[in-house]
Design a protein around this motif. Sequence first.
Motif, mmCIF file in Angstrom:
data_model
loop_
_atom_site.group_PDB
_atom_site.id
_atom_site.type_symbol
_atom_site.label_atom_id
_atom_site.label_comp_id
_atom_site.label_asym_id
_atom_site.label_seq_id
_atom_site.Cartn_x
_atom_site.Cartn_y
_atom_site.Cartn_z
ATOM 1 N N VAL A 129 0.800 -1.223 0.000
ATOM 2 C CA VAL A 129 0.000 0.000 0.000
ATOM 3 C C VAL A 129 0.833 1.273 0.000
ATOM 4 C CG1 VAL A 129 -2.018 -1.067 1.075
ATOM 5 C CG2 VAL A 129 -0.214 -0.118 2.520
ATOM 6 N N ALA A 130 2.122 1.187 0.250
ATOM 7 C CA ALA A 130 2.961 2.388 0.264
ATOM 8 C C ALA A 130 4.401 1.974 0.036
ATOM 9 C CB ALA A 130 2.830 3.147 1.580
ATOM 10 N N VAL A 131 5.180 2.906 -0.513
ATOM 11 C CA VAL A 131 6.590 2.628 -0.757
ATOM 12 C C VAL A 131 7.479 3.610 -0.023
ATOM 13 C CG1 VAL A 131 8.391 2.414 -2.500
ATOM 14 C CG2 VAL A 131 6.093 1.595 -3.000
ATOM 15 N N ALA A 132 7.376 4.894 -0.354
ATOM 16 C CA ALA A 132 8.321 5.868 0.179
ATOM 17 C C ALA A 132 7.895 6.465 1.508
ATOM 18 C CB ALA A 132 8.517 6.996 -0.831
ATOM 19 N N GLY A 133 6.642 6.321 1.855
ATOM 20 C CA GLY A 133 6.163 6.973 3.073
ATOM 21 C C GLY A 133 6.099 6.023 4.252
ATOM 22 N N GLY A 134 4.919 5.756 4.742
ATOM 23 C CA GLY A 134 4.763 4.872 5.881
ATOM 24 C C GLY A 134 3.296 4.585 6.114
ATOM 25 N N LEU A 135 3.021 3.428 6.666
ATOM 26 C CA LEU A 135 1.653 3.027 6.967
ATOM 27 C C LEU A 135 1.210 3.682 8.261
ATOM 28 C CD1 LEU A 135 -0.482 1.125 5.760
ATOM 29 C CD2 LEU A 135 0.371 -0.649 7.292
ATOM 30 N N ARG A 136 0.058 4.368 8.218
ATOM 31 C CA ARG A 136 -0.425 5.107 9.371
ATOM 32 C C ARG A 136 -1.391 4.283 10.217
ATOM 33 N NH1 ARG A 136 3.679 8.399 8.889
ATOM 34 N NH2 ARG A 136 3.365 10.229 7.564
ATOM 35 N N ALA A 137 -2.430 3.753 9.604
ATOM 36 C CA ALA A 137 -3.422 2.985 10.333
ATOM 37 C C ALA A 137 -4.298 2.246 9.349
ATOM 38 C CB ALA A 137 -4.282 3.896 11.218
ATOM 39 N N LEU A 138 -4.983 1.231 9.837
ATOM 40 C CA LEU A 138 -5.950 0.521 9.009
ATOM 41 C C LEU A 138 -7.242 0.349 9.794
ATOM 42 C CD1 LEU A 138 -6.237 -2.708 10.001
ATOM 43 C CD2 LEU A 138 -3.960 -2.813 9.003
ATOM 44 N N ASP A 139 -8.339 0.266 9.047
ATOM 45 C CA ASP A 139 -9.659 0.086 9.650
ATOM 46 C C ASP A 139 -10.410 -0.956 8.840
ATOM 47 O OD1 ASP A 139 -12.031 1.073 11.367
ATOM 48 O OD2 ASP A 139 -12.783 1.280 9.312
ATOM 49 N N VAL A 140 -11.042 -1.911 9.519
ATOM 50 C CA VAL A 140 -11.822 -2.939 8.845
ATOM 51 C C VAL A 140 -13.287 -2.708 9.169
ATOM 52 C CG1 VAL A 140 -12.161 -5.401 8.490
ATOM 53 C CG2 VAL A 140 -9.888 -4.531 9.105
ATOM 54 N N THR A 141 -14.070 -2.343 8.154
ATOM 55 C CA THR A 141 -15.485 -2.031 8.327
ATOM 56 C C THR A 141 -16.260 -2.477 7.100
ATOM 57 O OG1 THR A 141 -14.959 -0.063 9.651
ATOM 58 C CG2 THR A 141 -17.174 -0.200 8.739
ATOM 59 N N ALA A 142 -17.346 -3.184 7.330
ATOM 60 C CA ALA A 142 -18.302 -3.533 6.267
ATOM 61 C C ALA A 142 -17.634 -4.176 5.062
ATOM 62 C CB ALA A 142 -19.081 -2.294 5.842
ATOM 63 N N GLY A 143 -16.710 -5.103 5.329
ATOM 64 C CA GLY A 143 -16.082 -5.828 4.244
ATOM 65 C C GLY A 143 -14.984 -5.085 3.519
ATOM 66 N N VAL A 173 -11.159 -2.929 3.955
ATOM 67 C CA VAL A 173 -9.995 -2.522 4.746
ATOM 68 C C VAL A 173 -9.539 -1.177 4.200
ATOM 69 C CG1 VAL A 173 -7.671 -3.088 5.503
ATOM 70 C CG2 VAL A 173 -9.323 -4.918 5.081
ATOM 71 N N THR A 174 -9.660 -0.150 5.027
ATOM 72 C CA THR A 174 -9.287 1.196 4.608
ATOM 73 C C THR A 174 -7.970 1.560 5.269
ATOM 74 O OG1 THR A 174 -11.615 1.782 4.453
ATOM 75 C CG2 THR A 174 -10.033 3.589 4.463
ATOM 76 N N VAL A 175 -7.016 2.004 4.476
ATOM 77 C CA VAL A 175 -5.648 2.218 4.934
ATOM 78 C C VAL A 175 -5.242 3.654 4.648
ATOM 79 C CG1 VAL A 175 -3.275 1.401 4.793
ATOM 80 C CG2 VAL A 175 -5.159 -0.168 4.292
ATOM 81 N N LEU A 176 -4.567 4.265 5.607
ATOM 82 C CA LEU A 176 -3.982 5.588 5.379
ATOM 83 C C LEU A 176 -2.472 5.437 5.345
ATOM 84 C CD1 LEU A 176 -4.663 8.653 5.130
ATOM 85 C CD2 LEU A 176 -4.011 8.809 7.512
ATOM 86 N N ALA A 177 -1.842 5.954 4.286
ATOM 87 C CA ALA A 177 -0.401 5.854 4.115
ATOM 88 C C ALA A 177 0.175 7.207 3.735
ATOM 89 C CB ALA A 177 -0.063 4.822 3.046
ATOM 90 N N ASP A 236 -1.225 12.585 2.794
ATOM 91 C CA ASP A 236 -1.522 11.165 2.895
ATOM 92 C C ASP A 236 -2.429 10.672 1.779
ATOM 93 O OD1 ASP A 236 -0.034 10.858 5.246
ATOM 94 O OD2 ASP A 236 -1.697 11.587 6.460
ATOM 95 N N GLU A 237 -2.422 9.359 1.610
ATOM 96 C CA GLU A 237 -3.256 8.700 0.620
ATOM 97 C C GLU A 237 -4.092 7.636 1.302
ATOM 98 O OE1 GLU A 237 -2.701 6.591 -3.732
ATOM 99 O OE2 GLU A 237 -1.127 6.346 -2.219
ATOM 100 N N LEU A 238 -5.361 7.559 0.902
ATOM 101 C CA LEU A 238 -6.255 6.526 1.404
ATOM 102 C C LEU A 238 -6.365 5.411 0.375
ATOM 103 C CD1 LEU A 238 -9.123 8.725 2.861
ATOM 104 C CD2 LEU A 238 -7.604 7.255 4.175
#
Length: 446
Positions: free
Chosen positions: A359-373, A375-379, A389-391
């Motif tokens: 989900v990311a290369v140069a930045g870093g993984l911030r958090a993930l959320d699992v809801t209603a099937g 997985v939403t990720v902020l990087a 950031d990118e969602l």
Amino acid sequence: MATHTTDDTGPGRERRLSGRQGRGFIRPLLSAATALLVAGFATGCSALGGSLRVVWEAPVDSSARNYGNGAWLVGDTLVRSRYDAVTAFDAGTGKGRWEYAPPAQEHICAVSRRTADSVVLIVRGPVADAGCTTVAALDLTTGRERWHTPRTAGDQAETFTDMVAVGGRIGVLRDADDRWALDTRPAVSGTKALRAFDLRTGAPRWTAAVPEGCVPEQVAAGERQVVAVLACARTELRLAAFDPADGRQRWTAPLGGRTTPVPDGQVTLRSAEPAVVQTGGTTEGRPGAFLAFGTGGEVTARIGTTGGYGTVQAHTPALVAVADGRLYLGAESREREAYRDRVVAFDLTSGSQVWLEDVAVAGGLRALDVTAGRVTVLADRGPRHDGLDELRVLDAASGDEKESIDAGLDVDRAQGELADLLVHEDLVVAVRQDSGMHPFSVYARE
């Protein structure tokens, strides 16, 4: 104490960020954007080209402490707990609805992670003197206590982690060992250490038969079972499961030897249904594993914090989620001179890896959320994109990418740690627990 709470039906999921590049400072806005994206999908909104605006923020907290913290959303009421009060707001406007202050200037030591029937359990007492001596059921729709009951308190070495839990129409409390630091044997008998009450009325339901020589250190409750981490004979850790109807012990399973004589974070109880425990890995760089247990106490999955998927950010609860029989983790691997961040999903009935998605290369993984099937990720998109950031939204079943969006946020500006994430209709709430931070920031998508 960092406490994560969810609504009446969802399992508790703690949230924290990766430690690389000071990520603990980024979480406030990150999950806000994450959950808002999920809310947009639920209402059919496009995820492309959106941005966030602040609807309202609670006043900056100048005197937060590390215990008594929690946050819940019940209907359109947003509730926040800290060591000295529980306060409710209208989620849409920020208007205050009620405030509860413990009697006699007592402190709130701990709260349940979840709510059930709009009720949470709080543990209160004169912390500095006699410890946490009372458990009370607080109605979040009115701010009034429904009932309270005495609790055996411990000494100053007592941990506030998972003192109480709700689930299956009961509230469960763990009594303490009031001579833990002095004696070589636990002082609370097995017929008293773990007790359950009717969540609505406070009527006693059962006392659990904790094995002789054992004391519960953490407790979690679900609809079909209650689980507790036990410290036994001061040298061994176990996981025990109990019937929520009568407290009958169903099984126990070893969790390994204890290396210190007081509660020390060696084990983190992640879920009651299924029973999932994290052993070790709570400090960055230290090895650990996630253990899942079946209905008979057998280990159905053992997932290490390192593997072909990279290094799991196990010390970061924001990157750990249990949902629908799976474990979702944020991980990072190093390829040549670059770090690559990814999300990996495991089946808790077998321990097998289901999917992995970078989900990311140069930045870093911030958090993930699992809801209603989903997985939403902020990087973090990295310095070339001004730290914005990118969602990324992935299918929870397959890991396939569904959407991506530039969040338009530089979450570093908040300089605070996100403790929780709550969503109400088209609003998303970032919850913080540190001093000098807005405890609530409520965002809407434009």
